[in-house]
Design a protein around this motif. Sequence first.
Motif, mmCIF file in Angstrom:
data_model
loop_
_atom_site.group_PDB
_atom_site.id
_atom_site.type_symbol
_atom_site.label_atom_id
_atom_site.label_comp_id
_atom_site.label_asym_id
_atom_site.label_seq_id
_atom_site.Cartn_x
_atom_site.Cartn_y
_atom_site.Cartn_z
ATOM 1 N N GLN A 30 0.840 -1.209 0.000
ATOM 2 C CA GLN A 30 0.000 0.000 0.000
ATOM 3 C C GLN A 30 0.871 1.254 0.000
ATOM 4 O OE1 GLN A 30 -3.397 -0.367 -0.130
ATOM 5 N NE2 GLN A 30 -2.875 -2.533 -0.219
ATOM 6 N N ALA A 31 1.823 1.299 0.915
ATOM 7 C CA ALA A 31 2.641 2.500 1.079
ATOM 8 C C ALA A 31 3.476 2.756 -0.181
ATOM 9 C CB ALA A 31 3.536 2.360 2.304
ATOM 10 N N THR A 32 4.011 1.682 -0.760
ATOM 11 C CA THR A 32 4.819 1.821 -1.979
ATOM 12 C C THR A 32 3.953 2.325 -3.126
ATOM 13 O OG1 THR A 32 6.266 0.028 -1.263
ATOM 14 C CG2 THR A 32 6.306 0.582 -3.610
ATOM 15 N N ASN A 33 2.757 1.769 -3.263
ATOM 16 C CA ASN A 33 1.872 2.201 -4.344
ATOM 17 C C ASN A 33 1.463 3.664 -4.198
ATOM 18 O OD1 ASN A 33 1.941 -0.106 -5.860
ATOM 19 N ND2 ASN A 33 0.203 -1.048 -4.813
ATOM 20 N N ILE A 34 1.381 4.124 -2.964
ATOM 21 C CA ILE A 34 1.070 5.536 -2.727
ATOM 22 C C ILE A 34 2.278 6.398 -3.100
ATOM 23 C CG2 ILE A 34 0.681 7.219 -0.850
ATOM 24 C CD1 ILE A 34 -1.139 5.043 0.453
ATOM 25 N N GLY A 35 3.474 5.802 -3.074
ATOM 26 C CA GLY A 35 4.670 6.553 -3.456
ATOM 27 C C GLY A 35 5.665 6.722 -2.310
ATOM 28 N N ILE B 8 18.135 -11.580 9.261
ATOM 29 C CA ILE B 8 18.161 -10.344 8.469
ATOM 30 C C ILE B 8 17.809 -10.710 7.037
ATOM 31 C CG2 ILE B 8 19.615 -8.479 7.564
ATOM 32 C CD1 ILE B 8 21.350 -8.780 10.125
ATOM 33 N N CYS B 9 16.777 -10.110 6.491
ATOM 34 C CA CYS B 9 16.390 -10.384 5.100
ATOM 35 C C CYS B 9 16.690 -9.159 4.265
ATOM 36 C CB CYS B 9 14.910 -10.729 5.024
ATOM 37 S SG CYS B 9 14.505 -12.206 5.978
ATOM 38 N N VAL B 10 17.405 -9.381 3.175
ATOM 39 C CA VAL B 10 17.814 -8.270 2.312
ATOM 40 C C VAL B 10 17.017 -8.345 1.013
ATOM 41 C CG1 VAL B 10 19.748 -7.181 1.128
ATOM 42 C CG2 VAL B 10 20.133 -8.386 3.300
ATOM 43 N N GLY B 11 16.345 -7.263 0.658
ATOM 44 C CA GLY B 11 15.629 -7.280 -0.617
ATOM 45 C C GLY B 11 14.507 -6.269 -0.706
ATOM 46 N N ASN B 12 14.611 -5.356 -1.676
ATOM 47 C CA ASN B 12 13.539 -4.382 -1.902
ATOM 48 C C ASN B 12 12.185 -5.057 -2.073
ATOM 49 O OD1 ASN B 12 15.684 -2.648 -2.007
ATOM 50 N ND2 ASN B 12 15.383 -1.990 -4.124
ATOM 51 N N GLU B 13 12.188 -6.234 -2.733
ATOM 52 C CA GLU B 13 10.912 -6.887 -3.036
ATOM 53 C C GLU B 13 10.110 -7.198 -1.781
ATOM 54 O OE1 GLU B 13 13.906 -8.063 -3.423
ATOM 55 O OE2 GLU B 13 14.083 -10.190 -2.931
ATOM 56 N N LEU B 14 10.803 -7.345 -0.638
ATOM 57 C CA LEU B 14 10.126 -7.639 0.628
ATOM 58 C C LEU B 14 9.544 -6.375 1.248
ATOM 59 C CD1 LEU B 14 12.940 -9.936 2.001
ATOM 60 C CD2 LEU B 14 10.730 -10.698 1.120
ATOM 61 N N LEU B 15 10.106 -5.226 0.882
ATOM 62 C CA LEU B 15 9.671 -3.954 1.464
ATOM 63 C C LEU B 15 8.576 -3.289 0.644
ATOM 64 C CD1 LEU B 15 13.267 -2.860 2.327
ATOM 65 C CD2 LEU B 15 11.470 -3.127 4.032
ATOM 66 N N ILE B 16 8.583 -3.554 -0.665
ATOM 67 C CA ILE B 16 7.580 -2.901 -1.523
ATOM 68 C C ILE B 16 6.332 -3.763 -1.664
ATOM 69 C CG2 ILE B 16 9.382 -1.662 -2.819
ATOM 70 C CD1 ILE B 16 8.895 -3.561 -5.172
ATOM 71 N N GLY B 17 6.268 -4.877 -0.931
ATOM 72 C CA GLY B 17 5.064 -5.705 -0.983
ATOM 73 C C GLY B 17 4.958 -6.524 -2.254
ATOM 74 N N LYS B 18 6.096 -6.788 -2.890
ATOM 75 C CA LYS B 18 6.072 -7.670 -4.061
ATOM 76 C C LYS B 18 6.092 -9.132 -3.611
ATOM 77 C CE LYS B 18 8.463 -9.092 -8.198
ATOM 78 N NZ LYS B 18 7.204 -9.727 -8.599
ATOM 79 N N THR B 19 6.960 -9.435 -2.648
ATOM 80 C CA THR B 19 7.168 -10.809 -2.199
ATOM 81 C C THR B 19 6.827 -10.932 -0.715
ATOM 82 O OG1 THR B 19 8.974 -10.941 -3.783
ATOM 83 C CG2 THR B 19 8.923 -12.635 -2.073
ATOM 84 N N VAL B 20 6.048 -11.953 -0.366
ATOM 85 C CA VAL B 20 5.776 -12.227 1.049
ATOM 86 C C VAL B 20 7.028 -12.868 1.643
ATOM 87 C CG1 VAL B 20 4.334 -13.511 2.674
ATOM 88 C CG2 VAL B 20 3.316 -12.550 0.616
#
Lengths: 271, 271
Positions: A30-35, B8-20
């Motif tokens: 949600q937060a990423t999609n908002i920007g 520690i998990c490294v990865g944008n995909e985990l923060l932008i809600g792409k990957t659970v």
Amino acid sequence: MTVDMEIICVGNELLIGKTVNTNAHWMGKQATNIGANVKRITVVQDVVEEIAKVTCEALQRKPQFIVTSGGLGPTFDDKTLEGIAKALNRKLEINPKALEMVKARYVEIAKRWNQPMSEMTAARVKMATLPVKTEPIDNPVGTAPGVRADLDGTVLFALPGVPAEMEAIFTQTIAPLLKQAVGDRVFCEKSMFLEGIMESRLAPLINRVMSANSGVYIKSHPMGAESKPCIEAHLTISGSPEEKPMEKLVKAMKELAGLVEADGGKAIAQQ
Amino acid sequence: MTVDMEIICVGNELLIGKTVNTNAHWMGKQATNIGANVKRITVVQDVVEEIAKVTCEALQRKPQFIVTSGGLGPTFDDKTLEGIAKALNRKLEINPKALEMVKARYVEIAKRWNQPMSEMTAARVKMATLPVKTEPIDNPVGTAPGVRADLDGTVLFALPGVPAEMEAIFTQTIAPLLKQAVGDRVFCEKSMFLEGIMESRLAPLINRVMSANSGVYIKSHPMGAESKPCIEAHLTISGSPEEKPMEKLVKAMKELAGLVEADGGKAIAQQ
């Protein structure tokens, strides 16, 4: 403007592998999609000291937003507000507005069941016991209010861990605030599936496309094995609408597809 | 002995809600079942500074084990080893043993495809470029070796983010070490589903059972809404076999079921 956000999830169940952390995933999306720029997710145990420590650490990094989830309920192990109070060096007190919210919810429940309103037990009053100088936030689907604390440069929100409640409060209260902070910045993403090329061979092609397309970030996600490769190339960009981010993304995607196909691979854009 | 572990998990995909983040969930479950105490999970972006910071912070807390996942691959955004090197204030160097491992894997792949061995490109050599004084670990299913660093009181492992590779290395190398550190301590859990009782009403009953059953931890997980409650009571305990932890757990579960039923609710033990 870049708006940084951190997510803190409180709950032993997330650490012992009982529950998959879908709350962090949902909020991140949600937060990423908002920007917004989600910089960190931290998961801690239901221990006051731990919650306080991780809250202090996050505050020191000065993100514009911190959102916690979990630990607002009526049971002994719901310790998030105690942890936040400790982090802020503030006392806990019964918040009259929060108490009204909790009461109203139990009156509603009693009505629905056609029963007399049951008493406000210690466990229920606990949900209305907030750190001083914080604000309760309406929980449209559950009994525990959310909590908002306006701190030095950071707005901290505490949300319940029950997904439906967390999502309802986030959508109703946090999303509009994030949007306002972010302004007209948008986030765009595209995926493309690549076959017949190993990730180690794809790596320099990604470098070439990223060098030629400023602002576009390309991340490869291997989906098969390196020996039988299927790779998802995930392209993202943030920018204001005038910068035409989606056009830039499509251009980069076409270039990467071209390079992969010239190398003997196959590129399938996601519809 | 209590053995603390951080993930520690490294990865944008985990923060932008792409990957659970199923990797953290899987590792948390494995480590907990072995008897370790998973104290924290942190997710950070693919940014060297961020990886270095979060590694330093974790090291300062002195857990016996730190396990990272993600960021060991051949692409530009695989930055975990650079981050760890920075945290440890060590240089990166081509590790001959790691280089042999990576080469062997590509020879194998070439054989399977009946092709000549393709060259060791910069992207491939990158996977064998480790912080000095660290050890590569066999990756039985992928190309990027894991990495082990023995530090002051902490063993740090870096694993790939591809779930099959992370799981294989964890099972082969980390699980036996954890087991050895933990000794004969075991972790037990039981679930019970409670209907017809609100969480706020259950709270004091949980307190009573926990007071009477030292070592047993009971956490309630609302599964419906507070107004139409179905709650999972999750009971856990750790201890040596002589302490008969499972017997203690079953006793506490029966007591809680009795209290819930005396209150008009229904308790269904998980089989």
